[in-house]
Scaffold this active site. Structure first.
Site, PDB file in Angstrom:
ATOM      1  N   TYR B  85       0.775  -1.459  -0.011  1.00 35.70           N
ATOM      2  CA  TYR B  85       0.101   0.217   0.002  1.00 35.70           C
ATOM      3  C   TYR B  85       1.007   1.396  -0.106  1.00 35.70           C
ATOM      4  CZ  TYR B  85      -3.610   3.112   2.171  1.00 35.70           C
ATOM      5  OH  TYR B  85      -4.470   3.803   2.521  1.00 35.70           O
ATOM      6  N   TYR B 239      -9.427  -4.673   9.425  1.00 41.78           N
ATOM      7  CA  TYR B 239      -8.101  -4.087   9.592  1.00 41.78           C
ATOM      8  C   TYR B 239      -7.950  -2.785  10.479  1.00 41.78           C
ATOM      9  CZ  TYR B 239      -3.046  -2.283   8.912  1.00 41.78           C
ATOM     10  OH  TYR B 239      -1.966  -1.888   9.343  1.00 41.78           O
ATOM     11  N   HIS B 240      -8.785  -1.772  10.148  1.00 41.91           N
ATOM     12  CA  HIS B 240      -8.936  -0.584  11.016  1.00 41.91           C
ATOM     13  C   HIS B 240      -9.695  -0.761  12.280  1.00 41.91           C
ATOM     14  CE1 HIS B 240      -9.444  -0.374   6.569  1.00 41.91           C
ATOM     15  NE2 HIS B 240      -8.502   0.754   6.753  1.00 41.91           N
ATOM     16  N   LYS B 594      -8.507  16.554  17.503  1.00 48.55           N
ATOM     17  CA  LYS B 594      -8.013  16.002  16.136  1.00 48.55           C
ATOM     18  C   LYS B 594      -7.988  17.295  15.204  1.00 48.55           C
ATOM     19  CE  LYS B 594      -7.021  12.618  14.795  1.00 48.55           C
ATOM     20  NZ  LYS B 594      -6.138  11.545  14.686  1.00 48.55           N
ATOM     21  N   ASP B 598      -8.222  14.234   9.261  1.00 44.89           N
ATOM     22  CA  ASP B 598      -7.592  12.964   9.981  1.00 44.89           C
ATOM     23  C   ASP B 598      -8.258  12.407  10.815  1.00 44.89           C
ATOM     24  OD1 ASP B 598      -6.009  11.020  11.279  1.00 44.89           O
ATOM     25  OD2 ASP B 598      -4.510  12.463  12.399  1.00 44.89           O
ATOM     26  N   HIS B 600      -8.449   9.398  12.346  1.00 45.51           N
ATOM     27  CA  HIS B 600      -8.130   8.095  13.262  1.00 45.51           C
ATOM     28  C   HIS B 600      -7.901   8.477  14.689  1.00 45.51           C
ATOM     29  CE1 HIS B 600      -6.434   7.135   9.343  1.00 45.51           C
ATOM     30  NE2 HIS B 600      -6.654   5.912   9.595  1.00 45.51           N
TER      31      HIS B 600
END
Lengths: 320, 719
Positions: B85, B239-240, B594, B598, B600
């Protein structure tokens, strides 16, 4: 006082610091706080104070984001005091209300302050009343006070505002019990939120349930009729009906002197509360960490004296 | 005596021997409880694999329930695809990087887009100033997409695209770029992530609310099933979730539950299950829990077979779960970073033993910055060595028949199945996500993991044990974000100056109309892109109908503090906070934010919940705030400190802007600003010069960090 001048000039940082001062639990701050409020109360603004309460999860903050954005777009200046219940006893609090107010918080015409309720049952925190004096003097058109509604707390919140609003979700039929028990005594407007998507049908059913429950409530003379409104916060629908209703009730109450009487009653309630608080804290100082109390408690357990002997003893000592 | 009794005698004897060696009174004392709540025993025997719930230990690879692999031959015939990736800066730079990698032995491409692209903003939008070209490549139109694949024949190269929010304009640009390269739509191969549900749970790069977002997913599945037979319409991603802190069972369960929801969405379009199910693919994270990860992949195939059979699928390709894997990003540490090469190697082996179809191995510097050419080469070679030197490709599913592996495969499957049933009872994943349940469970799991590390319960080499006294300095890739943005703006202006505006407007209107009337949106998106609409314009045309989604979530509380009851260090910091409260009449108050695009927010959430448990009052800011908004929030709430969590390389622009805004809005402010997340050491001095008080990298101990913050606050307020 420099701070007074700055608050009157709507200086954001000073308003914030003034609120910190009145919320402070440090006795040292008390004197300054009294002075501040005594001065500011002589510079009343024109704020209408609206209370929003309701059970967790009905979308209070989301409603305020939506309704507030609507008002700000109409050029109103808006202050929001969010009393956040999410505190736990040992640690601090996570104040998350603002995560739902991302649009409205951007506006220069808003002032949004969260306060941890510190576990106080009322949902209203120490200093909320003082904070609304500050914001009124700072020139906001509306002051919203958001509290979580659990049982008794509404009465306390209602005692701080000109209009009290209860927000409920679709299908919250359980609270209808509450209506009969007298929630209507202090709620002026009932807002049924989430009138959107799959919930629409349920929302309008809930609204008509509320309406019919309210019909059992006998309206006193010269009292504004209580309204049930349907809104969708996420679609920003029904916001015009909310502001119209608020304006109508305020107009009606002012015309019928209810508005002023309420404020007078609230003021005398506040004075009484202030007296109670001061007695309480002095009493706490007197009895709080007293070894005498501990000794006497032991004597009670042993059956040597009665508990009333002890309480009378301390009361006498205090009143001397 | 028969053999069975013999064995029983031996087992009794073994227990005695074991107890003598370990000096314990019972083997039961040695059971290790994993994050998933599975008790790992010191020994597994034949008895353990009798009467399993889901696993059939006698089944073969390529046969139901496909526990042993979707194909009969697996790597013996063809090894897994090495699919790294990557993407950063401009399309030109990324294209250059891809071509080098392909020459060096990489087989598939996997494109990382920058955050503005994910969120449907063009690079010239004010709101994304700090994010352009960082953490991925900036794509504003089909022109960029054509440059990205310049010299890469799209009829031969399978391309994976991590895109969920702006999935329509990006897939449309890919299709048009292919066409203009001379490749027919039907010949395009690859995967688009298109997994929006997990965005609402953990990653936050959504654009529209859940319902219209699910419709877009279904539109894409429908389109690809009709027009792109070689293209995977979705990559259902766990995954996340693991990256956000989910344990393996949560990751597996929610991923498969997402899968069920997507299947239903596609069925609602009137498609037959076997028309689209063969093109559903999966994506899992592989962390350091070696055997559990293997069990997870085997359990995933087993359960998916069951789920698809229940849906009535017949085609074997519908029944088999095919997956891409990536080694864990959160397992990487900033401290002693070369250790990450070793971690990644074990994780890669775990993925391969679990039977993945393709794999990305992380570069060792990814806890600090974007990979350099050097670190990317080592990451790729990790897989080349596995394929060429170790012999792991010689035998299909070599661990099958291991009592231990078969047993935990079944346990993982059983536990995940329970959670899937819970989701079903809630009415499926969209409803569960709307109710915020998966998000909360994942946050709880994340906080537990952090507490285990901070309390030393879990060893992380080089972080909470065996620290390196001489931390090595490593080179990092630096993106000149301003330059990328300028280049992109030039290209946008060029495009806008040369297109036929009448045609463009017409196609954008058509798109808006289709959003209202329910027609498949990908057809009209392709038209608009052909007419040179930008990614932002297409997104906006849909936003006009769907609106933009804003997340609403608060953290869990009490989870972190529970691990530290009676812990001296913890009490020590708590005491400091109580003293502060006495002096200043309120608790120390910290705004955790944040900034930029972004989304996350695992780090921010963990800091918020653990700091609150320690005694701070925490203000949570909304996602996607601008520095100006953050400053306003901080001033209004009169906070003592702001903690900025940054993982997408935006710190060099956004943090200085925040400092300026604070100064502007309250010139006399005493607010401490600290930064946490992925920040290369090279940038530390830059940040300190901007008056940042502290920087906490990945793997920072929360209690130590909290102490530093309360000390800084106390000092500042004592002045």
């Amino acid at each position: 006082m420099e701070l007074v001048k700055k608050v009157l000039n709507n200086d954001r940082a000073s308003i914030a610091k003034a609120i910190t001062l009145v919320e402070s639990s440090n006795p040292k701050d008390k004197e300054e706080s009294k002075q501040l409020i005594s001065s500011l109360i002589n510079h009343p603004g024109h704020s209408i104070r609206v209370g929003f309460s309701g059970p967790p999860g009905v979308g209070k903050s989301t409603f305020i984001e939506s309704f507030g954005t609507y008002l700000v777009n109409k050029n109103y200046k808006l202050a929001i005091l969010a009393i956040d219940p999410s505190s736990n006893l040992t640690g601090g609090s996570i104040l998350g209300d603002k995560t739902r107010m991302s649009e409205i918080s951007k506006s220069q015409n808003t002032f949004i302050r969260s306060t941890p309720s510190k576990g106080s049952l009322g949902g209203v925190s120490y200093g909320t009343r003082e904070a609304s004096i500050i914001l009124d003097a700072a020139g906001y058109d509306f002051i919203f006070i958001e509290t979580v509604g659990v049982g008794q707390s509404e009465t306390m919140a209602a005692n701080l505002v000109d209009i009290f609003t209860l927000i409920v979700g679709p299908g919250s039929g359980d609270e209808l019990q509450g209506i009969k028990k007298g929630i209507t005594e202090y709620a002026d407007i009932f807002i049924v939120n989430k009138n959107d998507g799959d919930l629409k049908l349920q929302a309008s059913k809930t609204a008509s349930d509320y309406k019919s429950a309210l019909s059992f409530y006998s309206k006193q003379d010269n009292q504004a009729a209580k309204e049930v409104l349907l809104v969708s916060s996420i679609e920003q629908q029904g916001m015009d009906s909310v502001i119209d209703t608020i304006n109508e009730i305020i107009k009606f109450n002012k015309l019928n002197k209810i508005f002023d009487v309420r404020r007078e009653n609230q003021l005398s309630y506040w004075i009484k509360e202030e007296i109670r608080n001061q007695i309480q804290s002095k009493l706490d100082l007197e009895v709080g960490n007293d070894t005498e109390l501990l000794d006497m408690t032991k004597a009670v357990i042993k059956g040597e004296i009665s508990i009333y002997d002890v309480s009378d003893h301390f009361l006498d000592k205090f009143l001397k | 005596m028969d053999k069975k009794n013999d064995n029983n005698d031996q087992l009794t004897d073994w227990k005695k021997k074991f107890e003598a060696e370990t000096k314990t009174s019972s083997t039961d004392d040695i059971i290790i409880n994993t994050d998933e709540g599975i008790g790992i025993k010191p020994l597994y025997i034949e008895e353990d694999i009798k009467n399993l719930n889901f696993v059939d230990v006698e089944s073969l690879p390529g046969y139901e329930p496909y526990t042993r692999g979707p194909k009969a031959s697996m790597y013996v015939n063809r090894p897994w695809t090495i699919r790294q990736y990557a993407g950063f800066s401009t399309a030109e730079e990324s294209n250059n990087f891809y071509r080098k990698n392909l020459e060096a032995g990489q087989k598939g491409l996997s494109v990382a887009f920058d955050l503005p692209t994910h969120r449907g903003y063009d690079s010239d939008d004010e709101i994304v100033m700090g994010d352009v070209g960082k953490a991925g490549v900036a794509i504003d139109s089909v022109e960029d997409m054509k440059i990205l694949f310049d010299g890469i024949p799209l009829d031969q190269m399978s391309v994976s695209m991590t895109m969920n929010g702006a999935v329509l304009p990006i897939l449309a640009s890919f299709i048009v770029a292919g066409e203009e390269q001379g490749v027919a739509v039907k010949d395009l191969s690859g995967t688009i992530q298109n997994d929006i549900l997990k965005e609402f749970m953990v990653r936050n790069t959504y654009i529209y609310p859940p319902d219209p977002s699910m419709r877009i997913v279904a539109d894409i599945i429908e389109y690809t099933s009709k027009e792109m037979p070689k293209f995977n319409s979705i990559s259902i991603s766990g995954y996340h979730m693991q990256e956000a802190g989910a344990d393996n069972v949560l990751e597996l369960a929610y991923t498969l539950a997402d899968g069920i929801e997507y299947v239903r969405a596609a069925l609602s379009k009137g498609l037959d299950i076997d028309d689209f199910a063969p093109r559903l693919s999966f994506f899992f994270a592989i962390g350091t829990d070696f055997f559990m990860e293997i069990a997870k992949l085997r359990a995933a195939r087993t359960l998916w077979y069951k789920i698809m059979t229940d849906f009535g699928a017949k085609n074997e390709k519908s029944l088999t779960l095919r997956t891409h894997c990536q080694t864990s990003g959160v397992s990487l540490t900033e401290k002693d970073p070369y250790n990450n090469i070793v971690r990644t190697s074990y994780e890669a082996l775990s993925a391969v033993l679990g039977g993945t179809q393709s794999l990305h191995t992380n570069s060792f510097d990814e806890a600090i910055a974007l990979p350099t050419e050097f670190s990317a080469r080592i990451a790729r070679n990790t897989q080349l060595i596995l394929q060429n030197e170790t012999g792991v490709t010689n035998t299909v599913d070599p661990l099958a028949g291991s009592y231990f592996i078969e047993k935990i495969t079944d346990e993982v499957a059983s536990k995940a199945w329970e959670i899937i049933q819970e989701v079903e009872e809630l009415g499926g994943m969209t409803k569960a996500v709307n109710a915020g349940i998966p998000k909360l469970k994942i946050e709880e799991s994340a906080t537990k993991k952090q507490a285990k590390i901070d309390s030393g319960d879990r060893v992380v080499v080089g972080v909470n044990k065996f620290q390196n006294p001489k931390e090595p300095k490593i080179d990092v890739l630096v993106i000149d974000n301003e330059k990328v943005r300028e280049d992109q703006i030039k290209k946008i202006n060029l495009l806008k100056g040369s297109r036929d505006n009448q045609k463009l407007e017409k196609s954008l209107n058509e798109l808006t109309e289709d959003a209202k009337n329910g027609n498949n949106l990908l057809y009209s998106a392709v038209k608009a892109i052909k007419n040179r609409a930008t990614i932002g314009e297409v997104s906006k045309a849909l936003e006009n109908v769907f609106g933009r989604h804003y997340a609403t979530s608060v953290g869990v509380s009490g989870v972190y503090g529970k691990y530290f009851e009676g812990n001296e260090e913890f009490m020590h910091v708590t005491k400091k906070i109580q003293d502060f409260e006495k002096s200043y009449g309120r608790r120390p108050r910290v705004l955790v934010v944040k900034m930029g695009q972004d989304g996350h927010d695992r780090g921010a959430k963990i800091v918020a919940t653990s700091f609150a448990d320690i005694g701070f009052d925490i203000d949570m800011g909304p996602l996607f705030q601008s520095p100006k908004d953050v400053a306003k929030d901080a001033v209004e709430n009169d906070v003592h400190a702001i903690g900025v969590s940054t993982l997408a390389a935006g710190h060099k622009t956004l943090v200085p802007e925040l400092m300026n805004s604070l100064k502007e809005q309250d010139p006399e402010n005493k607010i401490i600003v600290f930064v946490g997340g992925i920040i290369p050491e090279q940038d530390y001095d830059f940040l300190y010069e901007k008056n940042i008080s502290a920087i906490f990298g990945p793997g920072s101990n929360i209690i130590e960090s909290a102490e530093k913050v309360i000390d800084l606050i106390s000092d500042k307020n004592n002045q």
